[in-house]
Structure formats: structure tokens, C-alpha cells
Scaffold this motif. Structure first.
Motif, short mmCIF file in Angstrom:
data_model
loop_
_atom_site.label_atom_id
_atom_site.label_comp_id
_atom_site.label_asym_id
_atom_site.label_seq_id
_atom_site.Cartn_x
_atom_site.Cartn_y
_atom_site.Cartn_z
N ILE A 40 0.84 -1.20 0.00
CA ILE A 40 0.00 0.00 0.00
C ILE A 40 0.88 1.26 0.00
N LYS A 41 0.43 2.25 -0.72
CA LYS A 41 1.15 3.54 -0.80
C LYS A 41 0.12 4.66 -0.76
N GLY A 42 0.60 5.84 -0.50
CA GLY A 42 -0.27 7.00 -0.59
C GLY A 42 -0.66 7.58 0.75
N GLU A 43 -1.53 8.57 0.65
CA GLU A 43 -1.88 9.35 1.85
C GLU A 43 -2.62 8.54 2.91
N LYS A 44 -3.28 7.47 2.56
CA LYS A 44 -4.01 6.63 3.53
C LYS A 44 -3.19 5.42 3.97
N PHE A 45 -1.87 5.47 3.73
CA PHE A 45 -1.01 4.34 4.03
C PHE A 45 -1.21 3.80 5.44
N PHE A 46 -1.10 4.66 6.44
CA PHE A 46 -1.11 4.19 7.83
C PHE A 46 -2.42 3.49 8.20
N GLU A 47 -3.54 4.09 7.85
CA GLU A 47 -4.82 3.46 8.21
C GLU A 47 -5.09 2.20 7.40
N LYS A 100 -7.80 3.65 -2.48
CA LYS A 100 -9.19 3.23 -2.69
C LYS A 100 -9.33 2.11 -3.73
N GLU A 101 -8.41 2.02 -4.66
CA GLU A 101 -8.48 0.94 -5.64
C GLU A 101 -8.35 -0.42 -4.94
N ALA A 102 -7.42 -0.52 -4.00
CA ALA A 102 -7.25 -1.76 -3.24
C ALA A 102 -8.48 -2.03 -2.37
N VAL A 103 -9.03 -0.98 -1.77
CA VAL A 103 -10.25 -1.15 -0.96
C VAL A 103 -11.39 -1.65 -1.84
N GLY A 104 -11.49 -1.16 -3.06
CA GLY A 104 -12.51 -1.63 -3.99
C GLY A 104 -12.38 -3.13 -4.25
N TYR A 105 -11.15 -3.61 -4.42
CA TYR A 105 -10.93 -5.05 -4.59
C TYR A 105 -11.35 -5.82 -3.35
N VAL A 106 -11.05 -5.29 -2.18
CA VAL A 106 -11.44 -5.95 -0.93
C VAL A 106 -12.96 -6.04 -0.83
N ILE A 107 -13.65 -4.97 -1.19
CA ILE A 107 -15.11 -4.98 -1.19
C ILE A 107 -15.63 -6.08 -2.13
N ASP A 108 -15.07 -6.14 -3.32
CA ASP A 108 -15.48 -7.18 -4.27
C ASP A 108 -15.24 -8.58 -3.70
N ASN A 109 -14.08 -8.78 -3.09
CA ASN A 109 -13.75 -10.09 -2.51
C ASN A 109 -14.69 -10.44 -1.37
N PHE A 110 -14.97 -9.48 -0.48
CA PHE A 110 -15.91 -9.74 0.62
C PHE A 110 -17.31 -10.05 0.07
N SER A 111 -17.71 -9.37 -1.00
CA SER A 111 -19.02 -9.64 -1.61
C SER A 111 -19.10 -11.07 -2.13
N LEU A 147 -18.53 -4.83 5.23
CA LEU A 147 -18.90 -4.24 3.94
C LEU A 147 -19.55 -2.87 4.12
N TRP A 148 -20.39 -2.73 5.12
CA TRP A 148 -21.01 -1.43 5.40
C TRP A 148 -19.91 -0.38 5.67
N MET A 149 -18.94 -0.73 6.50
CA MET A 149 -17.87 0.21 6.84
C MET A 149 -16.99 0.55 5.63
N LEU A 150 -16.65 -0.48 4.85
CA LEU A 150 -15.81 -0.23 3.67
C LEU A 150 -16.54 0.64 2.65
N ASN A 151 -17.82 0.39 2.45
CA ASN A 151 -18.58 1.23 1.52
C ASN A 151 -18.70 2.66 2.03
N ALA A 152 -18.82 2.84 3.35
CA ALA A 152 -18.84 4.20 3.92
C ALA A 152 -17.49 4.87 3.69
N TYR A 153 -16.41 4.13 3.83
CA TYR A 153 -15.07 4.66 3.60
C TYR A 153 -14.91 5.13 2.15
N MET A 154 -15.46 4.36 1.23
CA MET A 154 -15.33 4.69 -0.19
C MET A 154 -16.08 5.97 -0.57
N ARG A 155 -17.03 6.38 0.25
CA ARG A 155 -17.78 7.61 -0.03
C ARG A 155 -17.05 8.85 0.43
N SER A 156 -15.93 8.67 1.13
CA SER A 156 -15.20 9.84 1.66
C SER A 156 -14.42 10.55 0.58
#
Length: 156
Positions: A40-47, A100-111, A147-156
């Protein structure tokens, strides 16, 4: 015909096959999230670095629980990566994605995982298999919240 824990052998065989499919998908999910954690890289690295670690730590526990449930039912859990790659719906993802691209993949995998868990929940109910039913019910509740939390994160 009943197996050693008193369940219908025919229904248990189908459950074992579905659980092996879930096992394969969790193994690929684990590898994907592990790669995201490492790369992971970028501004959201730590979280995201911490969150991906939480996801793969949980996945490795579920892999063990699923394999042990298959054994409890009298089946044999798959254990070769070749088998996982052959039957998994979740595919290996190159882990050079950021944010967010990686988070999108995680959402797809959890789905994908939750859909498979719901099928197993229905089958375990029909087989009067409370052990598998309880396990899947817990997984579904946890995955729905995630999934609810990840989708909320993606709206930020």
C-alpha cells in the motif's frame, strides 16, 4: 445414512464441497489482502496498512476454522494452491494498487465470500448442521458490518 456426528452423509458431502470452495476463496482473499498490506502507498497508508493486516489476520483464522469444519464433517480440506486457484471465484490480484483501488478489490472479494457463506448457511440449515450453520451465521454478520464500513469509507 448418517456420518459420525449424526448428519446425513449425502448432505454433508455437498456441504464439504461448498466449504472447500469457500476455503479456496478465503485463501486467495488472504493472499490479496496480504499483498495490499505489504504494498500500500499513498496518503491513507497508515490506516489502510493496519486495516489490511486486520483483514488477513481474520482470514487466516477463518481458513483454519473452515478446514477444521470440513474435517469434522468427515471431509478432506483442500490444501494445495493449485486446487485453490482452480476452483476459487476470487482471483489473484497484483498488489501494486494504491488506496481506494485496493479497498474496492477488498469490497469485491468480501461480496464474493458473503454470497458463498449464504449458500452454505442455507445448505447447513437443510442438513440440520448447527455447527456449520452457526459458523456461517457469524461470518455473515461480521462480513455485512465490514462491507457497510468499507462502503462508507469509499464515499469519503
Amino acid at each position: 445414512m448418517k456420518n459420525k456426528i449424526g448428519l446425513n452423509q449425502e448432505k454433508v458431502q455437498e456441504l464439504s464441497e461448498k466449504l472447500n470452495d469457500l476455503l479456496a476463496n478465503y485463501q486467495l482473499f488472504y493472499q490479496n489482502v496480504r499483498g495490499f498490506h505489504w504494498n500500500i502507498k499513498g496518503e491513507k497508508f497508515f490506516e489502510l496498512h493496519i486495516k489490511f493486516e486486520e483483514f488477513y489476520d481474520d482470514a487466516v483464522l477463518k481458513v483454519d476454522e473452515i478446514a477444521e469444519r470440513i474435517l469434522t464433517l468427515g471431509g478432506t480440506p483442500l490444501h494445495r494452491m493449485e486446487d485453490y486457484l482452480e476452483i476459487s471465484t476470487i482471483k489473484s490480484i497484483k498488489s501494486d494498487n494504491i488506496g481506494k483501488e485496493a479497498v474496492g478489490y477488498v469490497i469485491d472479494n468480501f461480496s464474493t465470500l458473503i454470497q458463498k457463506e449464504r449458500v452454505i448457511l442455507d445448505l447447513s440449515d437443510q442438513a440440520d448442521d448447527e455447527g456449520t450453520n452457526s459458523l456461517m451465521s457469524d461470518y455473515i454478520s461480521q462480513t455485512e458490518k465490514t462491507l457497510w464500513m468499507l462502503n462508507a469509507y469509499m464515499r469519503s
